[in-house]
Design a protein around this motif. Structure first.
Motif, PDB file in Angstrom:
ATOM      1  N   ALA A 113       0.821  -1.281   0.108  1.00 26.27           N
ATOM      2  CA  ALA A 113       0.162  -0.032   0.146  1.00 26.27           C
ATOM      3  C   ALA A 113       0.858   1.025   0.031  1.00 26.27           C
ATOM      4  CB  ALA A 113      -1.207  -0.281   1.209  1.00 26.27           C
ATOM      5  N   ARG A 115       3.885   1.709  -1.295  1.00 26.97           N
ATOM      6  CA  ARG A 115       4.328   1.878  -2.604  1.00 26.97           C
ATOM      7  C   ARG A 115       3.452   2.203  -3.698  1.00 26.97           C
ATOM      8  NH1 ARG A 115       7.818  -3.306  -1.190  1.00 26.97           N
ATOM      9  NH2 ARG A 115       9.818  -2.325  -0.947  1.00 26.97           N
ATOM     10  N   GLN A 116       2.112   1.804  -3.339  1.00 28.81           N
ATOM     11  CA  GLN A 116       1.086   2.359  -4.269  1.00 28.81           C
ATOM     12  C   GLN A 116       0.915   3.832  -4.513  1.00 28.81           C
ATOM     13  OE1 GLN A 116      -0.757   0.219  -6.655  1.00 28.81           O
ATOM     14  NE2 GLN A 116       1.094  -0.923  -5.978  1.00 28.81           N
ATOM     15  N   LYS A 118      -1.198   5.991  -2.689  1.00 26.44           N
ATOM     16  CA  LYS A 118      -2.510   6.507  -2.855  1.00 26.44           C
ATOM     17  C   LYS A 118      -3.074   6.982  -1.396  1.00 26.44           C
ATOM     18  CE  LYS A 118      -3.283   4.172  -6.988  1.00 26.44           C
ATOM     19  NZ  LYS A 118      -4.013   3.490  -7.935  1.00 26.44           N
TER      20      LYS A 118
END
Length: 188
Positions: A113, A115-116, A118
């Motif tokens: 998450a 690394r995403q 968002k």
């Protein structure tokens, strides 16, 4: 500028690295470390605590926080990123966050998450069931330069209040270090 005894050189490095990246060669704003009692009341309430900033900002603003990643780099198990948290509905900037995350201290779902790019870090930890606390190492004030002012939608020269903090899991393992700078805006 002297660091508080509890602050680490890495805290200052997070801040100065960000300021250098944003400055475009202009003179860097100088942070001044202050005791929490010298912060304005709203800034003190938002900064002088041991829980996560995302949840604190969401409670204050009465809306979820939206993440904008300004810069990110990953090396040797560390993910350093510069982010802007803004009201999810209002779009008003709430905070600049400069964070260095220890990826190896996170469960796989949290690593994915993060690394995403968002969701704010505190929201990721909560969603992944990671119990954590924040231990502020020092509080600061600086005059916004043009770059910081543009990001926070304030006037250059306005005072910006912040903190250097370290996030730990319930076992005392370090998850991240951060410098968090408030925009000074108030909810509508």
């Amino acid at each position: 500028m002297s660091l508080p005894a509890s602050a680490r050189p890495a805290d200052l490095d997070l801040l100065t690295g960000f300021l250098r990246r944003q400055s475009g060669g202009d003179a860097l704003p100088v942070p001044h470390w202050v005791e929490p009692g010298l912060l304005p009341e709203t800034a003190r309430n938002l900064l002088a605590h041991d829980h996560g900033m995302t949840a604190t900002l969401e409670a204050y603003w009465g809306e979820s926080m939206r993440l904008s990643v300004l810069h990110a780099e990953e090396a040797a198990g560390l993910l350093r990123r510069h982010v802007l948290l803004s009201g999810g509905q209002s779009g008003m900037p709430a905070e600049l966050g400069l964070i260095e995350i220890r990826l190896d201290a996170l469960p796989a779902a949290a690593q994915f998450a993060v690394r995403q790019r968002k969701i704010p870090f505190g929201a990721i930890l909560s969603a992944c069931g990671v119990t954590f606390n924040s231990r502020p190492a020092g509080f600061l004030v600086l005059k916004a330069d043009n770059a910081v002012a543009a990001l926070l939608r304030i006037v250059a020269g306005d005072l910006v209040h912040g903190r250097a903090t370290t996030l730990y899991d319930r076992d005392g393992r370090m998850l991240a270090t951060a410098v968090e700078l408030l925009s000074g805006h108030r909810p509508a």
